[in-house]
Scaffold this motif. Structure first.
Motif, mmCIF file in Angstrom:
data_model
loop_
_atom_site.group_PDB
_atom_site.id
_atom_site.type_symbol
_atom_site.label_atom_id
_atom_site.label_comp_id
_atom_site.label_asym_id
_atom_site.label_seq_id
_atom_site.Cartn_x
_atom_site.Cartn_y
_atom_site.Cartn_z
ATOM 1 N N MET A 1 1.084 -1.008 0.502
ATOM 2 C CA MET A 1 0.180 -0.423 0.251
ATOM 3 C C MET A 1 1.116 1.203 0.346
ATOM 4 O O MET A 1 0.483 2.214 -0.505
ATOM 5 C CB MET A 1 -1.073 0.017 1.073
ATOM 6 N N ALA A 2 2.078 1.569 0.712
ATOM 7 C CA ALA A 2 2.732 2.269 0.428
ATOM 8 C C ALA A 2 3.406 2.148 -0.772
ATOM 9 O O ALA A 2 3.397 3.841 -1.206
ATOM 10 C CB ALA A 2 3.839 1.674 1.968
ATOM 11 N N ALA A 3 3.782 1.485 -1.420
ATOM 12 C CA ALA A 3 4.289 2.270 -2.642
ATOM 13 C C ALA A 3 3.353 2.506 -3.097
ATOM 14 O O ALA A 3 3.904 3.388 -4.081
ATOM 15 C CB ALA A 3 4.502 0.507 -3.416
ATOM 16 N N GLU A 4 1.671 2.075 -3.634
ATOM 17 C CA GLU A 4 0.635 2.600 -3.745
ATOM 18 C C GLU A 4 0.854 4.073 -3.573
ATOM 19 O O GLU A 4 0.965 4.952 -3.992
ATOM 20 C CB GLU A 4 -0.428 1.928 -4.274
ATOM 21 N N GLY A 5 0.900 4.601 -2.161
ATOM 22 C CA GLY A 5 0.441 5.780 -2.516
ATOM 23 C C GLY A 5 1.986 6.578 -2.800
ATOM 24 O O GLY A 5 1.557 7.965 -3.776
ATOM 25 N N MET A 6 2.933 6.246 -2.887
ATOM 26 C CA MET A 6 3.982 6.938 -2.909
ATOM 27 C C MET A 6 3.873 6.954 -4.844
ATOM 28 O O MET A 6 4.082 7.967 -5.508
ATOM 29 C CB MET A 6 5.246 6.569 -2.994
ATOM 30 N N GLU A 7 3.718 6.095 -5.484
ATOM 31 C CA GLU A 7 2.843 6.006 -7.521
ATOM 32 C C GLU A 7 2.221 7.291 -6.890
ATOM 33 O O GLU A 7 2.108 7.972 -8.275
ATOM 34 C CB GLU A 7 3.001 4.332 -7.160
ATOM 35 N N ALA A 8 0.902 7.174 -6.399
ATOM 36 C CA ALA A 8 -0.021 8.042 -6.855
ATOM 37 C C ALA A 8 -0.089 9.482 -6.968
ATOM 38 O O ALA A 8 0.518 10.254 -7.694
ATOM 39 C CB ALA A 8 -1.534 7.676 -5.845
ATOM 40 N N ARG A 9 1.507 9.551 -5.385
ATOM 41 C CA ARG A 9 1.913 11.460 -5.435
ATOM 42 C C ARG A 9 2.746 11.244 -6.287
ATOM 43 O O ARG A 9 2.969 12.340 -6.964
ATOM 44 C CB ARG A 9 2.894 11.291 -4.152
ATOM 45 N N GLU A 10 3.755 10.519 -7.328
ATOM 46 C CA GLU A 10 4.471 10.644 -8.002
ATOM 47 C C GLU A 10 3.760 11.160 -9.045
ATOM 48 O O GLU A 10 4.029 11.380 -9.960
ATOM 49 C CB GLU A 10 5.948 9.229 -8.143
ATOM 50 N N GLN A 11 2.886 10.044 -9.689
ATOM 51 C CA GLN A 11 2.349 10.318 -10.727
ATOM 52 C C GLN A 11 1.512 11.643 -10.865
ATOM 53 O O GLN A 11 1.282 12.704 -11.920
ATOM 54 C CB GLN A 11 1.102 9.004 -10.650
ATOM 55 N N HIS A 12 1.105 11.784 -9.609
ATOM 56 C CA HIS A 12 0.689 13.552 -9.436
ATOM 57 C C HIS A 12 1.524 14.473 -9.746
ATOM 58 O O HIS A 12 0.976 15.939 -9.489
ATOM 59 C CB HIS A 12 -0.923 13.122 -9.251
ATOM 60 N N GLY A 13 2.240 14.309 -8.815
ATOM 61 C CA GLY A 13 3.224 15.355 -8.558
ATOM 62 C C GLY A 13 2.933 16.141 -7.267
ATOM 63 O O GLY A 13 3.628 17.184 -6.673
ATOM 64 N N THR A 14 2.614 15.567 -6.645
ATOM 65 C CA THR A 14 1.885 15.604 -5.215
ATOM 66 C C THR A 14 2.717 16.174 -3.629
ATOM 67 O O THR A 14 4.123 14.770 -4.385
ATOM 68 C CB THR A 14 1.111 14.758 -4.382
ATOM 69 N N GLN A 15 2.832 16.812 -3.270
ATOM 70 C CA GLN A 15 3.771 16.620 -1.863
ATOM 71 C C GLN A 15 3.461 15.840 -0.174
ATOM 72 O O GLN A 15 1.971 15.540 -1.073
ATOM 73 C CB GLN A 15 3.880 18.304 -1.358
ATOM 74 N N ASN B 1 -3.877 17.925 -5.636
ATOM 75 C CA ASN B 1 -2.704 16.742 -4.292
ATOM 76 C C ASN B 1 -3.539 16.983 -3.242
ATOM 77 O O ASN B 1 -3.860 15.658 -3.115
ATOM 78 C CB ASN B 1 -2.355 18.022 -4.111
ATOM 79 N N GLN B 2 -4.294 17.420 -2.500
ATOM 80 C CA GLN B 2 -5.087 17.178 -1.143
ATOM 81 C C GLN B 2 -6.137 16.008 -1.470
ATOM 82 O O GLN B 2 -6.273 15.379 -0.720
ATOM 83 C CB GLN B 2 -5.374 18.360 -0.489
ATOM 84 N N MET B 3 -7.018 15.971 -2.711
ATOM 85 C CA MET B 3 -7.520 14.673 -2.751
ATOM 86 C C MET B 3 -6.877 13.631 -2.963
ATOM 87 O O MET B 3 -7.418 12.387 -2.014
ATOM 88 C CB MET B 3 -8.519 15.018 -3.708
ATOM 89 N N ILE B 4 -5.132 13.324 -3.309
ATOM 90 C CA ILE B 4 -4.959 12.306 -2.599
ATOM 91 C C ILE B 4 -5.028 11.876 -2.239
ATOM 92 O O ILE B 4 -4.430 10.825 -1.303
ATOM 93 C CB ILE B 4 -3.535 12.752 -4.281
ATOM 94 N N GLU B 5 -4.364 13.518 -1.254
ATOM 95 C CA GLU B 5 -3.776 12.706 0.286
ATOM 96 C C GLU B 5 -4.544 11.847 0.951
ATOM 97 O O GLU B 5 -4.666 11.644 1.598
ATOM 98 C CB GLU B 5 -3.600 13.817 0.863
ATOM 99 N N ILE B 6 -6.373 13.002 0.621
ATOM 100 C CA ILE B 6 -6.886 11.874 1.765
ATOM 101 C C ILE B 6 -7.767 10.808 1.002
ATOM 102 O O ILE B 6 -7.655 9.531 2.114
ATOM 103 C CB ILE B 6 -8.358 13.174 1.052
ATOM 104 N N HIS B 7 -7.012 10.245 0.019
ATOM 105 C CA HIS B 7 -7.920 9.540 -0.551
ATOM 106 C C HIS B 7 -6.878 8.024 -0.040
ATOM 107 O O HIS B 7 -6.514 7.345 0.642
ATOM 108 C CB HIS B 7 -7.303 9.015 -2.389
ATOM 109 N N LEU B 8 -4.787 8.945 0.031
ATOM 110 C CA LEU B 8 -4.247 7.900 1.003
ATOM 111 C C LEU B 8 -4.781 7.637 1.810
ATOM 112 O O LEU B 8 -4.458 6.135 2.764
ATOM 113 C CB LEU B 8 -2.722 8.254 0.734
ATOM 114 N N TRP B 9 -5.237 8.018 2.928
ATOM 115 C CA TRP B 9 -5.043 8.511 3.826
ATOM 116 C C TRP B 9 -6.265 7.155 5.029
ATOM 117 O O TRP B 9 -6.330 6.099 5.357
ATOM 118 C CB TRP B 9 -6.227 9.946 4.932
ATOM 119 N N LEU B 10 -7.496 7.577 3.435
ATOM 120 C CA LEU B 10 -8.469 6.403 3.601
ATOM 121 C C LEU B 10 -7.925 5.544 3.230
ATOM 122 O O LEU B 10 -8.404 3.978 4.034
ATOM 123 C CB LEU B 10 -9.317 7.386 2.798
ATOM 124 N N ARG B 11 -7.564 4.844 2.225
ATOM 125 C CA ARG B 11 -6.793 3.440 2.167
ATOM 126 C C ARG B 11 -6.300 2.665 3.443
ATOM 127 O O ARG B 11 -6.269 2.075 3.422
ATOM 128 C CB ARG B 11 -5.964 3.724 0.756
#
Length: 174
Positions: free
Chosen positions: A1-15, A31-41
């Protein structure tokens, strides 16, 4: 799951940690939506793992998760999705699909809450089945939403309000 999170951040250029000024937060709503999704996951994965060794806090954690996910989707529907529908009309079919997903998720959350609602022994197998279905649906939903909306959400720079108002909640700091 952590790898998916990093992949999602890298794919969208998020901090990993969004900046704290209101203008910056709003400028990076996608970017915040992605962070929310990572937290919910992560919360859902933890909740599913907790079913293997149920604790007294399991019901409270599950109900808290359900409430947070519901707030997120309700916030998107009433906030970000309305603005995007007005400003980027070509996204309306995407938004309509996502809203249908939100309704399906709400049905699952209602069933989970009903299963947890009384003092009888926890129906672990039933809760697990609902959470497994929820996890599969959310993974598909989050990926689609991120792929289709992040750029448009990030373009909402300068809008009044906060990311929380547009997305229903903010991801807790690590």
């Amino acid at each position: 799951m952590a790898a998916e999170g990093m992949e999602a951040r890298e794919q969208h250029g998020t901090q990993v940690h969004p900046t704290s000024s209101p203008a910056d937060r709003l400028a990076a709503v996608g970017n915040q939506m992605i962070e929310i999704h990572l937290w919910l996951r992560a919360e859902l994965a933890r909740l599913r793992a907790d079913l293997d060794a149920p604790s007294r806090d399991l019901r409270a954690h599950c109900l808290s998760f359900c409430a947070a996910l519901g707030r997120h989707h309700t916030g998107e529907d009433a906030g970000a999705f309305r603005i995007l529908a007005d400003e980027v009309p070509e996204l309306r079919p995407v938004l309509a699909n996502l809203i249908v997903d939100h309704e399906v998720v709400a049905g699952i959350l209602t069933r989970v809450e009903e299963l947890l609602g009384d003092d009888r022994p926890l129906p672990t197998a039933q809760v697990r089945a609902e959470l497994d279905g929820l996890a599969a649906l959310l993974e598909s939903h989050f990926r689609y939403e991120e792929k289709r909306l992040v750029s448009a959400l990030n373009a909402l720079a300068g809008r009044p309000g906060t990311a929380e108002q547009l997305l229903g909640l903010t991801a807790p700091a690590d």
